[in-house]
Design a protein around this motif. Structure first.
Motif, mmCIF file in Angstrom:
data_model
loop_
_atom_site.group_PDB
_atom_site.id
_atom_site.type_symbol
_atom_site.label_atom_id
_atom_site.label_comp_id
_atom_site.label_asym_id
_atom_site.label_seq_id
_atom_site.Cartn_x
_atom_site.Cartn_y
_atom_site.Cartn_z
ATOM 1 N N PRO A 1 2.026 -3.195 -2.660
ATOM 2 C CA PRO A 1 1.663 -2.999 -4.061
ATOM 3 C C PRO A 1 0.215 -2.584 -4.231
ATOM 4 O O PRO A 1 -0.124 -1.865 -5.157
ATOM 5 N N ALA A 2 -0.642 -3.040 -3.303
ATOM 6 C CA ALA A 2 -2.053 -2.740 -3.473
ATOM 7 C C ALA A 2 -2.479 -1.515 -2.673
ATOM 8 O O ALA A 2 -3.536 -0.982 -2.896
ATOM 9 N N ALA A 3 -1.608 -1.090 -1.742
ATOM 10 C CA ALA A 3 -2.061 -0.116 -0.751
ATOM 11 C C ALA A 3 -2.622 1.179 -1.352
ATOM 12 O O ALA A 3 -3.807 1.438 -1.214
ATOM 13 N N PRO A 4 -1.819 1.998 -2.038
ATOM 14 C CA PRO A 4 -2.407 3.261 -2.498
ATOM 15 C C PRO A 4 -3.158 3.011 -3.783
ATOM 16 O O PRO A 4 -2.622 3.166 -4.871
ATOM 17 N N ALA A 5 -4.401 2.556 -3.651
ATOM 18 C CA ALA A 5 -5.137 2.144 -4.834
ATOM 19 C C ALA A 5 -5.254 3.283 -5.827
ATOM 20 O O ALA A 5 -5.001 3.107 -7.012
ATOM 21 N N ALA A 6 -5.618 4.465 -5.304
ATOM 22 C CA ALA A 6 -5.749 5.600 -6.213
ATOM 23 C C ALA A 6 -4.401 5.899 -6.835
ATOM 24 O O ALA A 6 -4.283 6.187 -8.011
ATOM 25 N N GLY A 7 -3.346 5.801 -5.994
ATOM 26 C CA GLY A 7 -2.013 6.129 -6.467
ATOM 27 C C GLY A 7 -1.528 5.126 -7.492
ATOM 28 O O GLY A 7 -0.803 5.482 -8.406
ATOM 29 N N ALA A 8 -1.930 3.853 -7.332
ATOM 30 C CA ALA A 8 -1.429 2.842 -8.246
ATOM 31 C C ALA A 8 -2.015 3.022 -9.641
ATOM 32 O O ALA A 8 -1.361 2.749 -10.629
ATOM 33 N N LEU B 1 -10.323 2.594 3.942
ATOM 34 C CA LEU B 1 -9.599 3.698 4.569
ATOM 35 C C LEU B 1 -8.179 3.723 4.014
ATOM 36 O O LEU B 1 -7.490 2.705 3.978
ATOM 37 N N LEU B 2 -7.714 4.904 3.584
ATOM 38 C CA LEU B 2 -6.329 5.040 3.149
ATOM 39 C C LEU B 2 -5.447 5.553 4.281
ATOM 40 O O LEU B 2 -4.349 5.078 4.501
ATOM 41 N N THR B 3 -5.932 6.571 4.977
ATOM 42 C CA THR B 3 -5.193 7.039 6.155
ATOM 43 C C THR B 3 -6.151 7.770 7.077
ATOM 44 O O THR B 3 -7.179 8.276 6.640
ATOM 45 N N GLY B 4 -5.799 7.812 8.332
ATOM 46 C CA GLY B 4 -6.633 8.498 9.299
ATOM 47 C C GLY B 4 -5.808 8.871 10.500
ATOM 48 O O GLY B 4 -4.776 8.240 10.780
ATOM 49 N N ARG B 5 -6.195 9.907 11.186
ATOM 50 C CA ARG B 5 -5.430 10.338 12.345
ATOM 51 C C ARG B 5 -6.362 11.071 13.293
ATOM 52 O O ARG B 5 -7.299 11.747 12.856
ATOM 53 N N ARG B 6 -6.076 10.911 14.572
ATOM 54 C CA ARG B 6 -6.819 11.647 15.585
ATOM 55 C C ARG B 6 -5.898 12.719 16.132
ATOM 56 O O ARG B 6 -4.769 12.436 16.548
ATOM 57 N N PHE B 7 -6.357 13.943 16.085
ATOM 58 C CA PHE B 7 -5.563 15.072 16.591
ATOM 59 C C PHE B 7 -6.231 15.633 17.828
ATOM 60 O O PHE B 7 -7.455 15.760 17.880
ATOM 61 N N ILE B 8 -5.440 15.985 18.827
ATOM 62 C CA ILE B 8 -5.992 16.759 19.929
ATOM 63 C C ILE B 8 -5.139 18.002 20.126
ATOM 64 O O ILE B 8 -3.949 18.029 19.788
ATOM 65 N N GLY B 9 -5.759 19.040 20.637
ATOM 66 C CA GLY B 9 -5.053 20.297 20.828
ATOM 67 C C GLY B 9 -6.009 21.331 21.371
ATOM 68 O O GLY B 9 -7.014 20.984 21.997
ATOM 69 N N ARG B 10 -5.667 22.575 21.119
ATOM 70 C CA ARG B 10 -6.546 23.663 21.516
ATOM 71 C C ARG B 10 -7.273 24.173 20.268
ATOM 72 O O ARG B 10 -6.817 23.954 19.156
ATOM 73 N N GLU C 1 -10.987 14.128 14.313
ATOM 74 C CA GLU C 1 -10.771 12.844 13.638
ATOM 75 C C GLU C 1 -10.814 13.118 12.145
ATOM 76 O O GLU C 1 -11.776 13.683 11.635
ATOM 77 N N ALA C 2 -9.754 12.721 11.432
ATOM 78 C CA ALA C 2 -9.696 13.005 10.000
ATOM 79 C C ALA C 2 -9.432 11.708 9.247
ATOM 80 O O ALA C 2 -8.627 10.883 9.687
ATOM 81 N N ARG C 3 -10.130 11.514 8.139
ATOM 82 C CA ARG C 3 -10.011 10.267 7.381
ATOM 83 C C ARG C 3 -9.919 10.541 5.881
ATOM 84 O O ARG C 3 -10.584 11.427 5.366
ATOM 85 N N LEU C 4 -9.107 9.717 5.227
ATOM 86 C CA LEU C 4 -9.039 9.734 3.766
ATOM 87 C C LEU C 4 -9.434 8.350 3.272
ATOM 88 O O LEU C 4 -8.841 7.346 3.690
ATOM 89 N N PHE C 5 -10.459 8.296 2.406
ATOM 90 C CA PHE C 5 -10.953 7.010 1.899
ATOM 91 C C PHE C 5 -10.682 6.871 0.401
ATOM 92 O O PHE C 5 -10.698 7.851 -0.341
ATOM 93 N N ASP C 6 -10.472 5.608 0.010
ATOM 94 C CA ASP C 6 -10.374 5.212 -1.391
ATOM 95 C C ASP C 6 -11.777 4.767 -1.797
ATOM 96 O O ASP C 6 -12.256 3.733 -1.333
#
Lengths: 435, 182
Positions: A22-29, A138-147, A127-132
């Motif tokens: 219920p509290a997680a997506p603060a912006a969304g709520a 932190l709302l979500t974050g992910r580490r990507f590797i590739g070329r 490294e990508a992050r989305l903050f409230d």
């Protein structure tokens, strides 16, 4: 691990989630963000910074440009002007304890995107992050590797994550568009990113290839080709290139559309002289004749539950859209206001059917409920808009727009706003699920 | 089966736990103080390891293998009205002349191509073009030409005779063509 232990572990995890939800997506709520283009969350999109090593401005610029374009199309955000960003935008710290949220709050940002990248030879890490911002977390974050060549895909995938976090439903950006292009001198089947990046030709028929459709998994395509001297239906595996001719009945084998469960397909055959809809198995064998009326029946589009098909029929004279109940064979007319309606596409959520209506010598796109109410016009020229297809999440449409004798590919929100060109030349688009 | 039972058990436990703990965070106002430390660095997604679509450069060459079709002087095109496949008087006159040619060349097999102008919908036009070719074939058969000599194919709006737009170009493109298969 025993069942009991696994259950306990899962229970703890789920219990935690239940409390968080219920509290997680603060912006969304706080902000209702179900429909694109309705609301605008103030967003600060900072340029991704180099992490331990040399800056590669092209990588940072491309990440930012792709993210900005995807999130702009999403229609949920108001982008804060980068000119007013303060010094936190230049700091690489990605932990919520390292971000100076006060600065961002001062600027009115509710959500903040920060990121860092590292290029080492042929390796790219992002490294990508989305903050409230108001809740400083932190709302979500992910580490990507590739070329380094994968930079656009990484940005699309993170845009999908952002939509998932804020709305509960992932975006459709890390997907592909299949389409027909004449770039090689013949109409061939091509594939590209949803914003037009990385075009790749899939067929070499040197004939006429038409009307692709993605399988529900996105790993296969159906299309029609004149390669063997007749408009036959082909099936192609996207990753292996393997291709088979699936249906070569005398006459038309056109507009094949996978059933939502992938276990069969609908298409138009004219084997007995009258173009009607048929159901084929995935081996190409006829399983059922779906329509049997004098007149042209083409362009089937499945309802997401696989029980009904929207299609075009000239049984009453001019082409109109009808709905067929697959089990009973009964059909009813859907559209009544136009003189020439074509290419219906049923939304993935089942709530709308989009189609092209000809008025004068050009087409515009319209959308209607499957019960025939609430018809809305989506495009208003200039140019002729045809062949609308949905993004897999139902948020967007891709279509062809002909202006000055040239067909280009465009995408827009499902309500008709935000239209933009993604390829200067192309027709017959189809949008895959996210791979 | 066993897995799903495990999951059901886990879900039930989770609900119980959630209720027991009271989901305390939901009742409090959102915290203003710094949030708890973020979770450990998220697992990396290696996009270069995901499968890639295969373009034609990596596939064997597949060239078209369509039979050679030739236009001959004795076989003339016919035209149609917009969105129509009925034969007008002028078209019937041309088809009667074409039938004369076909009687003089009894060994020749003919492909009748149906075409449309650019205005309609592509798939609808494929069907309409076929109707046009079929109308021409049926009339030739009624004039005594053996049906086995006549095959049809529709190109819809894919092969316009004239690539410009406008009434004159459209009128020329709404047509059936007659070609000798050799």
């Amino acid at each position: 691990m025993s069942c009991a232990w696994r259950s306990l572990a899962a229970a703890l995890a789920l219990g935690g989630l239940l409390c968080l939800l219920p509290a997680a997506p603060a912006a969304g709520a706080e902000i209702e963000i179900s429909a694109p283009g309705q609301q605008a969350i103030p967003l600060a999109l900072t340029r991704f910074l180099p992490q331990e090593g040399g800056a590669v401005p092209a990588v940072a610029e491309e990440l930012e440009a792709v993210l900005a374009a995807d999130l702009d199309l999403a229609g949920l955000f108001r982008f804060l002007d980068r000119q007013v960003f303060l010094d936190d935008a230049g700091k690489v710290g990605l932990f919520s304890t390292q971000v100076d949220f006060g600065q961002w709050q001062l600027l009115g940002a509710e959500v903040l995107i920060k990121g860092a990248y590292r290029v080492e030879g042929d390796q790219l890490a992002v490294e990508a992050r989305l903050f409230d911002v108001p809740n400083r977390r932190l709302l979500t974050g992910r580490r990507f590797i590739g070329r380094p060549a994968d930079v656009r895909r990484i940005a699309h995938a993170f845009a999908d994550d952002i939509l998932k976090t804020l709305t509960g439903e992932a975006g459709p950006f890390d997907a592909r568009l299949a389409y027909i292009s004449t770039r090689s001198g013949h109409k061939e089947l091509w594939l590209m990113d949803v914003d037009g990046g990385n075009p790749l030709r899939l067929t070499d028929h040197r004939s006429i290839v038409l009307n692709p459709d993605f399988s529900p998994t996105g790993k296969e395509l159906l299309f029609t080709s004149y390669r063997a001297g007749n408009p036959d239906l082909y099936r192609k595996e996207v990753f292996t290139g393997r291709e088979v001719r699936l249906s070569s009945q005398p006459g038309l084998n056109i507009a094949g559309r996978y059933a939502p469960d992938g276990g069969g397909l609908a298409l138009t055959l004219s084997r007995d002289g009258d173009p009607d809809l048929y159901l084929l198995g995935m081996n190409g064998a006829i399983r059922q004749r779906l329509t049997n009326s004098f007149g042209i029946d083409v362009d089937p589009s499945w309802s997401p539950d696989g029980r009904q098909l929207a299609f075009v029929s000239s049984r009453l004279g001019s082409p109109q859209i009808f709905i067929l109940d697959a089990a009973s064979g009964a059909s009813r007319r859907l559209t009544a206001n136009g003189r020439y309606d074509a290419t219906p596409a049923w939304s993935p959520k089942g709530d709308r059917i989009v189609f092209a209506r000809q008025e004068g010598n050009r087409f515009d796109l319209y959308s209607i409920r499957p019960d025939g109410t609430d018809e809305r016009r989506l495009t208003f020229g200039p140019g002729s808009a045809e062949h609308p297809r949905w993004s897999p999440d139902g948020r967007f449409l891709v279509y062809s727009l002909e202006r000055g004798g040239k067909k280009a590919l465009w995408i827009m929100r499902a309500d008709g706003t935000g239209g933009r060109q993604v390829a200067a030349e192309g027709s017959h688009p189809a949008w895959s699920v996210v791979w | 089966m066993k897995k799903s039972r495990c999951f059901a058990f886990a879900s039930a436990l989770a609900l119980l736990l959630a209720v027991a703990v009271g989901c305390s965070s939901t009742t409090k106002p959102a915290p203003v103080a710094p949030a708890p430390p973020p979770p450990a660095a998220p697992a990396a997604t290696d996009v270069s390891r995901q499968p890639q679509p295969l373009g034609v450069e990596s596939q064997p060459v597949q060239s078209g293998d369509v039979a050679d079709l030739q236009e001959v002087a004795g076989l003339k095109r016919i035209n149609f009205a917009y969105n129509q496949f009925t034969l007008e008087d002028q078209a019937r006159v041309v088809l009667e002349q074409n039938a004369v040619y076909l009687r003089r060349h009894p060994a020749e097999k003919i492909v009748i191509e149906g075409h449309c102008d650019e205005r309609g919908s592509d798939e609808y036009n494929l069907a309409l073009g076929e109707r046009r070719a079929l109308a021409a074939k049926n009339y030739l058969v009624s004039l005594g030409i053996a049906a086995e000599r006549l095959s049809i194919i529709s190109y819809g709006e894919e092969k316009p005779l004239v690539t410009t737009s406008g009434e004159e170009a459209w009128a020329q493109n709404r047509r059936a063509e007659f070609k000798v298969a050799r």
